[in-house]
Design a protein around this motif. Structure first.
Motif, mmCIF file in Angstrom:
data_model
loop_
_atom_site.group_PDB
_atom_site.id
_atom_site.type_symbol
_atom_site.label_atom_id
_atom_site.label_comp_id
_atom_site.label_asym_id
_atom_site.label_seq_id
_atom_site.Cartn_x
_atom_site.Cartn_y
_atom_site.Cartn_z
ATOM 1 N N VAL A 22 0.848 -1.192 0.000
ATOM 2 C CA VAL A 22 0.000 0.000 0.000
ATOM 3 C C VAL A 22 0.885 1.244 0.000
ATOM 4 N N ALA A 23 0.275 2.367 -0.326
ATOM 5 C CA ALA A 23 0.947 3.662 -0.250
ATOM 6 C C ALA A 23 -0.058 4.664 0.294
ATOM 7 N N THR A 24 0.433 5.708 0.920
ATOM 8 C CA THR A 24 -0.455 6.742 1.453
ATOM 9 C C THR A 24 -0.729 7.781 0.372
ATOM 10 N N TYR A 25 -1.784 8.550 0.588
ATOM 11 C CA TYR A 25 -2.127 9.621 -0.342
ATOM 12 C C TYR A 25 -0.962 10.605 -0.479
ATOM 13 N N ILE A 60 -4.114 4.315 0.850
ATOM 14 C CA ILE A 60 -4.782 4.484 2.143
ATOM 15 C C ILE A 60 -4.273 5.763 2.802
ATOM 16 N N ASN A 61 -4.849 6.110 3.936
ATOM 17 C CA ASN A 61 -4.393 7.339 4.588
ATOM 18 C C ASN A 61 -3.145 7.102 5.439
ATOM 19 N N VAL A 62 -2.563 8.173 5.909
ATOM 20 C CA VAL A 62 -1.285 8.115 6.619
ATOM 21 C C VAL A 62 -1.380 7.361 7.950
ATOM 22 N N GLN A 63 -2.588 7.177 8.452
ATOM 23 C CA GLN A 63 -2.791 6.416 9.681
ATOM 24 C C GLN A 63 -2.899 4.915 9.404
ATOM 25 N N GLY A 64 -2.832 4.541 8.129
ATOM 26 C CA GLY A 64 -2.958 3.136 7.764
ATOM 27 C C GLY A 64 -4.401 2.692 7.632
ATOM 28 N N LYS A 65 -5.302 3.648 7.553
ATOM 29 C CA LYS A 65 -6.729 3.337 7.484
ATOM 30 C C LYS A 65 -7.279 3.570 6.082
ATOM 31 N N ILE A 66 -8.347 2.868 5.798
ATOM 32 C CA ILE A 66 -9.130 3.108 4.590
ATOM 33 C C ILE A 66 -9.907 4.398 4.824
ATOM 34 N N SER A 67 -9.961 5.258 3.817
ATOM 35 C CA SER A 67 -10.580 6.566 4.010
ATOM 36 C C SER A 67 -12.098 6.586 3.842
ATOM 37 N N PHE A 68 -12.669 5.539 3.296
ATOM 38 C CA PHE A 68 -14.134 5.471 3.231
ATOM 39 C C PHE A 68 -14.679 5.327 4.649
ATOM 40 N N GLY A 74 -18.000 1.180 0.015
ATOM 41 C CA GLY A 74 -16.638 1.459 -0.461
ATOM 42 C C GLY A 74 -15.587 0.893 0.474
ATOM 43 N N TYR A 75 -15.820 1.045 1.772
ATOM 44 C CA TYR A 75 -14.895 0.508 2.774
ATOM 45 C C TYR A 75 -14.802 -1.009 2.654
ATOM 46 N N ARG A 76 -15.961 -1.654 2.599
ATOM 47 C CA ARG A 76 -15.983 -3.122 2.515
ATOM 48 C C ARG A 76 -15.306 -3.612 1.236
ATOM 49 N N ARG A 77 -15.540 -2.911 0.134
ATOM 50 C CA ARG A 77 -14.926 -3.318 -1.139
ATOM 51 C C ARG A 77 -13.409 -3.170 -1.081
ATOM 52 N N LEU A 82 -7.973 -5.545 -0.613
ATOM 53 C CA LEU A 82 -6.672 -5.591 0.055
ATOM 54 C C LEU A 82 -6.418 -6.978 0.646
ATOM 55 N N ARG A 83 -7.413 -7.538 1.306
ATOM 56 C CA ARG A 83 -7.256 -8.884 1.877
ATOM 57 C C ARG A 83 -6.962 -9.907 0.792
ATOM 58 N N LYS A 84 -7.611 -9.770 -0.350
ATOM 59 C CA LYS A 84 -7.391 -10.686 -1.466
ATOM 60 C C LYS A 84 -5.934 -10.638 -1.942
#
Length: 111
Positions: A22-25, A60-68, A74-77, A82-84
């Motif tokens: 992953v990378a942050t915004y 993802i955001n700088v906190q390591g979270k999904i931003s949705f 959107g979050y679930r997708r 990512l899990r896949k």
């Protein structure tokens, strides 16, 4: 700065993120030549063509979270994609020390 040029540069940076990373915004914006403009990366993703094959879920955001919003479609997708790819979310966060993409020419402190 033209918006189309900025978006194209951001999309090109996102396309380089390898599977399982992953990378942050902010990281993507800086790699695209727009340091300290993480929102520009978000705007570029929001304006991505619908038929794109861009792996947007890797940003993802700088906190390591999904931003949705948590629990949204959107979050679930994004979490499922990512899990896949083998990226674990623990407590709603991605461990950036483990999964953050570090291209050779990038400073590890970029954000």
């Amino acid at each position: 700065m033209t918006t189309n040029r900025a978006y194209a540069a951001i999309w090109a940076a996102i396309a380089k993120i390898p599977r399982g990373k992953v990378a942050t915004y902010g990281q993507i914006a800086a790699l695209a030549g727009y340091p300290k403009q993480p929102r520009l990366a978000g705007y570029a993703l929001a304006h991505c063509p619908r038929d794109t094959e861009l792996c947007w879920q890797r940003v993802i955001n700088v906190q390591g979270k999904i931003s949705f919003p948590s629990g949204s479609a959107g979050y679930r997708r994004q979490a499922a994609l990512l899990r896949k790819e083998g990226v674990a979310l623990v407590g709603g966060r991605v461990d950036l020390a483990r999964y953050r993409w570090q291209p050779l020419n990038e400073s590890p402190l970029l954000d």
